[in-house]
Design an enzyme around this catalytic site. Sequence first.
Site, PDB file in Angstrom:
ATOM      1  N   CYS A 335       0.704  -1.244  -0.064  1.00 16.14           N
ATOM      2  CA  CYS A 335       0.129  -0.080   0.161  1.00 16.14           C
ATOM      3  C   CYS A 335       0.988   1.300  -0.112  1.00 16.14           C
ATOM      4  O   CYS A 335       0.522   2.246  -0.868  1.00 16.14           O
ATOM      5  CB  CYS A 335      -0.707  -0.146   1.017  1.00 16.14           C
ATOM      6  N   ARG A 364       7.723 -11.165   5.548  1.00 18.32           N
ATOM      7  CA  ARG A 364       7.411 -10.579   6.823  1.00 18.32           C
ATOM      8  C   ARG A 364       7.871 -11.518   7.877  1.00 18.32           C
ATOM      9  O   ARG A 364       8.303 -12.530   7.758  1.00 18.32           O
ATOM     10  CB  ARG A 364       5.750 -10.678   7.173  1.00 18.32           C
ATOM     11  N   GLN A 382       0.568 -11.540  -2.820  1.00 20.87           N
ATOM     12  CA  GLN A 382      -0.850 -11.444  -2.800  1.00 20.87           C
ATOM     13  C   GLN A 382      -1.550 -10.967  -3.833  1.00 20.87           C
ATOM     14  O   GLN A 382      -1.048 -10.393  -4.798  1.00 20.87           O
ATOM     15  CB  GLN A 382      -1.034 -10.375  -1.437  1.00 20.87           C
ATOM     16  N   ASP A 384      -3.043  -8.538  -4.514  1.00 15.74           N
ATOM     17  CA  ASP A 384      -3.399  -7.150  -3.842  1.00 15.74           C
ATOM     18  C   ASP A 384      -3.783  -6.133  -4.750  1.00 15.74           C
ATOM     19  O   ASP A 384      -3.119  -6.287  -5.784  1.00 15.74           O
ATOM     20  CB  ASP A 384      -1.852  -6.713  -3.319  1.00 15.74           C
ATOM     21  N   HIS A 386      -5.319  -1.909  -4.844  1.00 15.97           N
ATOM     22  CA  HIS A 386      -5.913  -0.607  -4.123  1.00 15.97           C
ATOM     23  C   HIS A 386      -6.535   0.088  -4.972  1.00 15.97           C
ATOM     24  O   HIS A 386      -6.167   0.723  -6.325  1.00 15.97           O
ATOM     25  CB  HIS A 386      -4.512   0.146  -3.502  1.00 15.97           C
ATOM     26  N   LYS A 466     -13.787  -2.419   7.913  1.00 13.27           N
ATOM     27  CA  LYS A 466     -13.411  -3.318   7.086  1.00 13.27           C
ATOM     28  C   LYS A 466     -14.211  -4.337   6.803  1.00 13.27           C
ATOM     29  O   LYS A 466     -15.054  -4.524   7.776  1.00 13.27           O
ATOM     30  CB  LYS A 466     -11.974  -3.759   7.274  1.00 13.27           C
ATOM     31  N   HIS A 512      -8.188  -0.942   0.310  1.00 15.10           N
ATOM     32  CA  HIS A 512      -7.593  -1.888   0.104  1.00 15.10           C
ATOM     33  C   HIS A 512      -8.122  -3.120  -0.017  1.00 15.10           C
ATOM     34  O   HIS A 512      -9.400  -3.354   0.548  1.00 15.10           O
ATOM     35  CB  HIS A 512      -6.650  -2.150   1.465  1.00 15.10           C
TER      36      HIS A 512
END
Length: 638
Positions: A335, A364, A382, A384, A386, A466, A512
């Site tokens: 992000c 991570r 991911q 992922d 946005h 969320k 997100h």
Amino acid sequence: MNDITITFPDKSTRSFPAGINSLQIAESIGLRLADAAVAATINGRFTDLTIPIHHDAKVEIVTGDSAGGHDVLLHSTAHLLAQAVKALFPDAKVTIGPAIENRFYYDFDIDSTFSDEDLEKIEAKMKELAKSDFTITRQELKRNEALKTFKEMGEDYKVEIIEQINENETISAYQQDDFLDLCRGPHVPSTGKIKYFKLLSTSGAYWRGDENNKMLQRIYGTVFSSKKGLNEYLHNLEEAKKRDHRKLGKELNLFFFHPLSPASPFFTERGTVVYNGLVDFMRELYKKYDYKEVISPQIFDMELWKQSGHYEMFIDNMFSMEMGEREFGLKPMNCPGHTLIYSHELHSYRDLPIRMADFGRLHRAEKAGVISGLTRVRSMSQDDAHIFCMPEQIGEEISLLFEMIQEVYKAFNFDDITVALSTKPAKALGDAKLWDSAEDTLNKLLEKSDFKFTVEEGEGAFYGPKIDFHVKDALKRDHQLATVQLDFILPERFNLKYIAQDGSDKQPVMIHRAILGSIERFFGVYLEHCGGDFPLWLAPVQITVLPVSDKVIEYASNVVDELSSSGFRVELDGKADKIGAKIRHAELNKINVMLIVGEKEAEAGTVSVRRRHQGDLGPMPLNDLIHTLQEEIKQRSS
């Protein structure tokens, strides 16, 4: 004594003497309900069955076969376990024993490890204590009184917990015979309510999950309100062992781990086919839903993470390094980097929404104690994305996400989906009115959708509310996969702007979203869901050609070539085995389509088709088969 009015969930009412409790109310309705009852809600508050009711109230009897009732049974059985351990091992110190999904555990500080024989003895003692039907009573203790009590008992871990509680607070504890434990409750009214339980396993666990603390001994168990429920769960546990993604990954040669790169999976050629298949599937949907894919760096100056707030909130889970006099970090999420891509160009309201997707590698620093196969790794990617949009576009964008999420999960046969809406936490950033508006928008969109959803008060991210999506797999286990999060903080921290219709600068909202989540984790979850029986479109090897003898090897090779040129992933089993052995080998490797070719098929230009779980389907012209299988793949049939 005055009468009070009790209102039941069906809106019916009855009068009872003031001071009656929920268990007595259940008994007045019927012994079957009283026997099934484990707790109650009084005016919406979850409570023990034995709490007296002195005023008019709305009452619901909670039975052990409900979600809330099952949690009560689990937690109560954890206390029964602790009582049994203390009876058999008086020197053991008790710590905590929470309920988790369909299970409970309790951690003990004991000088030895628990053996399988110990578990049998403990379970037998639990049955003895349950049969004794000890009354379970709630006690309210002042903090200092509780501190004194547990110090005298020599329960150091309980003392540590109590010392962290405010001095003026009242602490609840539950007593059953000579055993006392801290707990918020509620609990079943007596140990006799606990009937259908089983201890499952034991393992080591650090106190408070911190590897710097002492290693404790953890015992896992389960309990159900019926023998049938317990037996079904134990059956599913055995099935889960067969479907364990680590076991299947090895058997099917999909992935492995190596100590020189701990918690970072290596995907083999076959596993990479599946991995890329998941990514390609999402990329196809990105075209349909108008996402633009980007690539962002893996290493950033720590100043980026300080600006975003992740340095403060997430630094313990980041890999950091020094280069010269600057500190850098491997990105754990995309992000903040996406805000830099957004701000690289000037945007107007006409450009929005911008849907930005990224399959970039993430890292991570997960602690060794939480690492688990593919489901918790240190290196991952991911699906992922946005979405940068105007506040008035939030509703439409979330609706499109709902549609996309349903399309994805349908392709993988996840048809039991539940949703949780998480609202503003105690520590939150941003304008309160914006929070209220966002929560209201999400709530209304969920109400219009087909999703069953619950509201988790105060569980939102610090930057916005969320929605989390949970699916149940083939063994009815719950997995949180998709997440959709509204963010007002990163756009503010990075001073993101767009030119509004009136020419003024406005701040966009950042959504997100991930649907599969970590590709690695989804791989593991889905591998267990399908048991390694991948659908044809995703299978690492889609077809195997099985020649009956060497006489037809040339024809079998031609079949392989034609299938390969038609886009199929195909293998030839040219070993000198009998056809039965070749079929068994293909079945063990979970190959979807087996084509048996002999002299008859070679003369006719056909193949004899066998499908996994369907058996022999008979001879078929190769071109007809190619067309049929191509249509199946195109439809992503499961």
